[in-house]
Design a protein around this motif. Structure first.
Motif, mmCIF file in Angstrom:
data_model
loop_
_atom_site.group_PDB
_atom_site.id
_atom_site.type_symbol
_atom_site.label_atom_id
_atom_site.label_comp_id
_atom_site.label_asym_id
_atom_site.label_seq_id
_atom_site.Cartn_x
_atom_site.Cartn_y
_atom_site.Cartn_z
ATOM 1 N N ARG A 198 0.817 -1.212 0.000
ATOM 2 C CA ARG A 198 0.000 0.000 0.000
ATOM 3 C C ARG A 198 0.854 1.267 0.000
ATOM 4 N NH1 ARG A 198 -3.466 -2.979 3.621
ATOM 5 N NH2 ARG A 198 -2.440 -1.982 5.394
ATOM 6 N N ARG A 199 2.100 1.164 0.454
ATOM 7 C CA ARG A 199 2.991 2.329 0.428
ATOM 8 C C ARG A 199 3.517 2.629 -0.970
ATOM 9 N NH1 ARG A 199 5.198 0.218 5.433
ATOM 10 N NH2 ARG A 199 6.874 -0.755 4.228
ATOM 11 N N ASP A 200 3.441 1.662 -1.872
ATOM 12 C CA ASP A 200 3.949 1.885 -3.222
ATOM 13 C C ASP A 200 3.095 2.940 -3.922
ATOM 14 O OD1 ASP A 200 3.952 1.179 -6.314
ATOM 15 O OD2 ASP A 200 5.809 0.409 -5.447
ATOM 16 N N PRO A 201 3.717 3.935 -4.553
ATOM 17 C CA PRO A 201 2.940 5.025 -5.165
ATOM 18 C C PRO A 201 2.024 4.576 -6.295
ATOM 19 C CG PRO A 201 5.262 5.154 -5.789
ATOM 20 C CD PRO A 201 5.167 4.146 -4.695
ATOM 21 N N HIS A 202 2.290 3.420 -6.886
ATOM 22 C CA HIS A 202 1.458 2.947 -7.987
ATOM 23 C C HIS A 202 0.284 2.098 -7.516
ATOM 24 C CE1 HIS A 202 5.362 3.812 -9.902
ATOM 25 N NE2 HIS A 202 4.644 4.149 -10.948
ATOM 26 N N TRP A 203 0.234 1.781 -6.219
ATOM 27 C CA TRP A 203 -0.804 0.880 -5.746
ATOM 28 C C TRP A 203 -2.222 1.403 -5.982
ATOM 29 C CZ3 TRP A 203 -1.459 -3.972 -4.813
ATOM 30 C CH2 TRP A 203 -2.642 -4.384 -4.178
ATOM 31 N N PRO A 204 -2.533 2.668 -5.711
ATOM 32 C CA PRO A 204 -3.910 3.136 -5.947
ATOM 33 C C PRO A 204 -4.375 2.926 -7.382
ATOM 34 C CG PRO A 204 -2.709 4.723 -4.619
ATOM 35 C CD PRO A 204 -1.700 3.725 -5.099
ATOM 36 N N THR A 205 -3.486 3.157 -8.345
ATOM 37 C CA THR A 205 -3.864 2.968 -9.747
ATOM 38 C C THR A 205 -4.106 1.504 -10.057
ATOM 39 O OG1 THR A 205 -2.595 4.912 -10.418
ATOM 40 C CG2 THR A 205 -3.146 3.322 -12.132
ATOM 41 N N LEU A 206 -3.222 0.641 -9.556
ATOM 42 C CA LEU A 206 -3.375 -0.787 -9.807
ATOM 43 C C LEU A 206 -4.661 -1.320 -9.193
ATOM 44 C CD1 LEU A 206 0.290 -1.978 -9.184
ATOM 45 C CD2 LEU A 206 -0.899 -1.888 -11.367
ATOM 46 N N ALA A 207 -4.953 -0.909 -7.960
ATOM 47 C CA ALA A 207 -6.163 -1.379 -7.292
ATOM 48 C C ALA A 207 -7.417 -0.843 -7.980
ATOM 49 C CB ALA A 207 -6.137 -0.957 -5.826
ATOM 50 N N GLU A 208 -7.373 0.416 -8.406
ATOM 51 C CA GLU A 208 -8.539 1.033 -9.039
ATOM 52 C C GLU A 208 -8.866 0.387 -10.373
ATOM 53 O OE1 GLU A 208 -9.980 5.402 -10.768
ATOM 54 O OE2 GLU A 208 -8.046 5.181 -9.744
ATOM 55 N N LYS A 209 -7.846 0.024 -11.135
ATOM 56 C CA LYS A 209 -8.064 -0.563 -12.454
ATOM 57 C C LYS A 209 -8.419 -2.045 -12.385
ATOM 58 C CE LYS A 209 -7.076 3.215 -14.688
ATOM 59 N NZ LYS A 209 -8.097 3.944 -15.480
ATOM 60 N N GLY A 210 -8.386 -2.621 -11.192
ATOM 61 C CA GLY A 210 -8.781 -4.013 -11.037
ATOM 62 C C GLY A 210 -7.717 -5.022 -11.394
ATOM 63 N N ALA A 211 -6.488 -4.564 -11.582
ATOM 64 C CA ALA A 211 -5.433 -5.502 -11.952
ATOM 65 C C ALA A 211 -4.996 -6.355 -10.771
ATOM 66 C CB ALA A 211 -4.225 -4.752 -12.523
ATOM 67 N N VAL A 212 -5.086 -5.797 -9.551
ATOM 68 C CA VAL A 212 -4.645 -6.533 -8.371
ATOM 69 C C VAL A 212 -5.587 -6.253 -7.203
ATOM 70 C CG1 VAL A 212 -2.200 -6.567 -9.009
ATOM 71 C CG2 VAL A 212 -3.098 -4.651 -7.689
ATOM 72 N N SER A 213 -5.652 -7.201 -6.280
ATOM 73 C CA SER A 213 -6.335 -6.994 -5.009
ATOM 74 C C SER A 213 -5.441 -7.550 -3.914
ATOM 75 C CB SER A 213 -7.702 -7.684 -4.983
ATOM 76 O OG SER A 213 -7.556 -9.089 -5.097
ATOM 77 N N LEU A 214 -5.585 -7.017 -2.722
ATOM 78 C CA LEU A 214 -4.689 -7.351 -1.618
ATOM 79 C C LEU A 214 -5.502 -7.812 -0.421
ATOM 80 C CD1 LEU A 214 -1.915 -7.316 -0.200
ATOM 81 C CD2 LEU A 214 -2.263 -4.869 0.204
ATOM 82 N N GLU A 215 -5.127 -8.956 0.148
ATOM 83 C CA GLU A 215 -5.856 -9.516 1.280
ATOM 84 C C GLU A 215 -4.862 -9.957 2.353
ATOM 85 O OE1 GLU A 215 -9.130 -12.131 0.004
ATOM 86 O OE2 GLU A 215 -8.591 -11.552 -2.039
ATOM 87 N N THR A 216 -5.074 -9.470 3.568
ATOM 88 C CA THR A 216 -4.209 -9.804 4.693
ATOM 89 C C THR A 216 -4.655 -11.118 5.319
ATOM 90 O OG1 THR A 216 -3.850 -7.462 5.160
ATOM 91 C CG2 THR A 216 -3.325 -9.016 6.914
ATOM 92 N N VAL A 217 -3.698 -12.008 5.578
ATOM 93 C CA VAL A 217 -4.022 -13.295 6.189
ATOM 94 C C VAL A 217 -3.148 -13.506 7.417
ATOM 95 C CG1 VAL A 217 -4.872 -14.389 4.097
ATOM 96 C CG2 VAL A 217 -2.430 -14.458 4.604
ATOM 97 N N ARG A 218 -3.617 -14.391 8.286
ATOM 98 C CA ARG A 218 -2.904 -14.714 9.516
ATOM 99 C C ARG A 218 -2.712 -16.222 9.618
ATOM 100 N NH1 ARG A 218 -6.858 -11.224 10.667
ATOM 101 N NH2 ARG A 218 -8.188 -12.909 11.452
ATOM 102 N N ALA A 219 -1.766 -16.622 10.431
ATOM 103 C CA ALA A 219 -1.508 -18.042 10.636
ATOM 104 C C ALA A 219 -2.767 -18.741 11.140
ATOM 105 C CB ALA A 219 -0.368 -18.227 11.635
#
Length: 215
Positions: free
Chosen positions: A130-151
């Motif tokens: 999320r700190r990467d400056p390109h992340w908002p564009t990638l997420a908005e265009k639907g190319a990537v999604s990010l999901e946090t997981v735990r053990a």
């Protein structure tokens, strides 16, 4: 190999296709600054002795880790990542996660239609992306999604059932290992981290946990 039954006859199932794109630690082998026997031998022998930083491709649609040698490794082994659907990141160290790799599959760099990529990892991985400056564009265009997981969590992504296991890397627990199953075969991916063996029993029988979306 064993499979489903078809009129009393077993249907063969393909084994998981696993390609180790890189198996070295952060400095690679040979390390550019090292003259030890291992690095010296790698320089002379070349071939498989030259090892890139960690990444492993499964069946063309699942990738473990996304470090700085990913592009060079795909060129070296003549593989494409256009079918990639799932990325499992073990931890946020730079030899396992280079966020800028994801830029090249986004708008302006990749004219080829690609499958949306689901990324899973522990909290520090999500924060680094999320700190990467390109992340908002990638997420908005639907190319990537990010999901946090735990053990202890189990979830599905594409054709795989995935289980996250607790790990200890560099003296900390902000790391995960993964078990991946396609319903017939299982793969345990333990690279570069130590599994907490004392916690095997609780997670073997733990109920499925929900994956929290953070994209």
């Amino acid at each position: 190999m064993a499979g489903d039954e078809n009129n009393g006859k077993p249907i063969a199932r393909r084994a998981l296709k696993i390609l180790f794109l890189g198996t070295a630690a952060a400095e690679g082998i040979p390390s550019p600054f090292c003259e030890c026997s291992t690095c010296t031998h790698a320089r002379k022998a070349r071939g498989r002795n030259v090892r890139m930083r960690t990444a492993t491709l499964v069946n063309d649609d699942l990738l473990f880790d996304c470090g700085p040698d990913l592009i060079a490794a795909t060129q070296r082994f003549d593989v494409r990542l256009s079918r990639l659907e799932t990325l499992l990141v073990t931890h946020a160290h730079s030899d396992h996660l280079l966020p800028s790799n994801l830029i090249w599959r986004g708008p302006g760099f990749c004219p080829t239609p690609i499958t949306p990529l689901r990324i899973f990892g522990p909290g520090p991985v999500a924060r680094a992306l999320r700190r990467d400056p390109h992340w908002p564009t990638l997420a908005e265009k639907g190319a990537v999604s990010l999901e946090t997981v735990r053990a202890g969590q189990r979830w599905r992504s594409g054709r795989y059932q995935i289980t996250a296991l607790p790990a200890n890397h560099d003296g900390k627990r902000a790391a995960l290992l993964y078990i991946v199953s396609d319903g017939t075969h299982k793969l345990f991916y333990p690279l570069t981290a130590v599994y907490h063996t004392r916690q095997i029993s609780p997670f073997r029988y733990a109920p499925s946990g929900k994956v929290s979306a953070t994209g």
